[in-house]
Design a protein around this motif. Structure first.
Motif, PDB file in Angstrom:
ATOM      1  N   THR A  82       0.951  -1.131   0.407  1.00 33.20           N
ATOM      2  CA  THR A  82      -0.203  -0.136   0.304  1.00 33.20           C
ATOM      3  C   THR A  82       1.119   1.754   0.113  1.00 33.20           C
ATOM      4  O   THR A  82       1.919   1.497   0.247  1.00 33.20           O
ATOM      5  CB  THR A  82      -0.921  -0.419   1.274  1.00 33.20           C
ATOM      6  OG1 THR A  82      -0.064  -0.475   2.216  1.00 33.20           O
ATOM      7  CG2 THR A  82      -1.805  -0.987   1.077  1.00 33.20           C
ATOM      8  N   PHE A  95      -3.860   3.795  -0.155  1.00 39.92           N
ATOM      9  CA  PHE A  95      -4.602   3.050  -1.038  1.00 39.92           C
ATOM     10  C   PHE A  95      -3.451   1.535  -1.514  1.00 39.92           C
ATOM     11  O   PHE A  95      -2.120   1.554  -1.295  1.00 39.92           O
ATOM     12  CB  PHE A  95      -4.372   4.145  -2.474  1.00 39.92           C
ATOM     13  CG  PHE A  95      -5.477   4.449  -1.681  1.00 39.92           C
ATOM     14  CD1 PHE A  95      -6.412   5.047  -2.837  1.00 39.92           C
ATOM     15  CD2 PHE A  95      -4.523   6.488  -1.973  1.00 39.92           C
ATOM     16  CE1 PHE A  95      -7.802   5.846  -2.269  1.00 39.92           C
ATOM     17  CE2 PHE A  95      -5.381   7.415  -1.585  1.00 39.92           C
ATOM     18  CZ  PHE A  95      -6.973   7.177  -1.604  1.00 39.92           C
ATOM     19  N   ASP A  96      -4.007   1.137  -2.390  1.00 45.67           N
ATOM     20  CA  ASP A  96      -3.463   0.013  -2.129  1.00 45.67           C
ATOM     21  C   ASP A  96      -3.061  -0.345  -4.340  1.00 45.67           C
ATOM     22  O   ASP A  96      -2.138  -1.344  -4.816  1.00 45.67           O
ATOM     23  CB  ASP A  96      -3.706  -2.044  -2.744  1.00 45.67           C
ATOM     24  CG  ASP A  96      -5.442  -1.892  -2.573  1.00 45.67           C
ATOM     25  OD1 ASP A  96      -5.540  -1.089  -4.001  1.00 45.67           O
ATOM     26  OD2 ASP A  96      -6.005  -2.995  -3.001  1.00 45.67           O
ATOM     27  N   CYS A  97      -3.640   0.796  -5.206  1.00 43.72           N
ATOM     28  CA  CYS A  97      -3.061   1.029  -7.031  1.00 43.72           C
ATOM     29  C   CYS A  97      -3.644   2.067  -7.869  1.00 43.72           C
ATOM     30  O   CYS A  97      -3.801   2.940  -6.441  1.00 43.72           O
ATOM     31  CB  CYS A  97      -4.206  -0.179  -7.177  1.00 43.72           C
ATOM     32  SG  CYS A  97      -6.016   0.145  -7.169  1.00 43.72           S
ATOM     33  N   SER A 152      -4.828   3.211  -9.693  1.00 40.62           N
ATOM     34  CA  SER A 152      -6.284   3.906 -10.155  1.00 40.62           C
ATOM     35  C   SER A 152      -7.360   4.175  -8.638  1.00 40.62           C
ATOM     36  O   SER A 152      -8.230   4.605  -9.256  1.00 40.62           O
ATOM     37  CB  SER A 152      -6.965   2.682 -11.328  1.00 40.62           C
ATOM     38  OG  SER A 152      -6.388   1.218 -10.108  1.00 40.62           O
ATOM     39  N   CYS A 153      -6.989   3.489  -8.062  1.00 37.19           N
ATOM     40  CA  CYS A 153      -7.956   3.789  -6.744  1.00 37.19           C
ATOM     41  C   CYS A 153      -7.958   5.454  -6.425  1.00 37.19           C
ATOM     42  O   CYS A 153      -8.694   6.069  -6.206  1.00 37.19           O
ATOM     43  CB  CYS A 153      -8.336   2.796  -5.816  1.00 37.19           C
ATOM     44  SG  CYS A 153      -8.458   1.212  -5.892  1.00 37.19           S
ATOM     45  N   HIS A 205      -9.370   8.034  -7.980  1.00 39.63           N
ATOM     46  CA  HIS A 205     -10.929   8.342  -9.102  1.00 39.63           C
ATOM     47  C   HIS A 205     -11.500   8.348  -7.241  1.00 39.63           C
ATOM     48  O   HIS A 205     -12.475   9.337  -7.415  1.00 39.63           O
ATOM     49  CB  HIS A 205     -11.192   6.650  -8.695  1.00 39.63           C
ATOM     50  CG  HIS A 205     -13.409   6.418  -8.281  1.00 39.63           C
ATOM     51  ND1 HIS A 205     -13.600   6.535  -8.895  1.00 39.63           N
ATOM     52  CD2 HIS A 205     -14.106   5.766  -7.277  1.00 39.63           C
ATOM     53  CE1 HIS A 205     -15.068   6.354  -8.776  1.00 39.63           C
ATOM     54  NE2 HIS A 205     -14.827   5.755  -7.409  1.00 39.63           N
ATOM     55  N   ARG A 206     -10.416   8.578  -5.950  1.00 37.44           N
ATOM     56  CA  ARG A 206     -11.032   8.518  -4.444  1.00 37.44           C
ATOM     57  C   ARG A 206     -10.487  10.264  -4.630  1.00 37.44           C
ATOM     58  O   ARG A 206     -10.930  10.739  -4.306  1.00 37.44           O
ATOM     59  CB  ARG A 206     -10.678   8.508  -3.201  1.00 37.44           C
ATOM     60  CG  ARG A 206     -10.276   8.685  -2.574  1.00 37.44           C
ATOM     61  CD  ARG A 206     -12.459   9.240  -1.998  1.00 37.44           C
ATOM     62  NE  ARG A 206     -12.343   9.086  -0.364  1.00 37.44           N
ATOM     63  CZ  ARG A 206     -12.190  10.784  -0.170  1.00 37.44           C
ATOM     64  NH1 ARG A 206     -12.211  11.315  -0.994  1.00 37.44           N
ATOM     65  NH2 ARG A 206     -12.365  10.634   1.360  1.00 37.44           N
TER      66      ARG A 206
END
Length: 65
Positions: A2, A14-16, A18-19, A22-23
């Motif tokens: 993470t 986060f772990d990626c 893209s997440c 998005h957030r």
């Protein structure tokens, strides 16, 4: 694995990417699209580009092409 993003006094985990995008990406206040990359901030308001800023009455904004 993470990673942390520190923003405005908060810590987000986060772990990626893209997440995280998005957030964390701001939302255009005119067309409601998520702003990934270049956006414009006018008087504390976020827009995806000059077109949307002008549509909201921010006439002084010009796209740099």
């Amino acid at each position: 694995m993470t990673f942390e993003v520190h923003a405005q006094g908060a810590v987000h985990v986060f772990d990626c990417f893209s997440c995280a995008i998005h957030r964390m990406a701001p939302i255009c206040e005119h067309c409601r699209v998520q702003i990934i990359g270049q956006g414009v901030e006018v008087e504390g308001h976020w827009y995806c580009g000059a077109h949307c800023a002008r549509a909201e009455g921010k006439a002084e904004i010009v796209d740099s092409v």
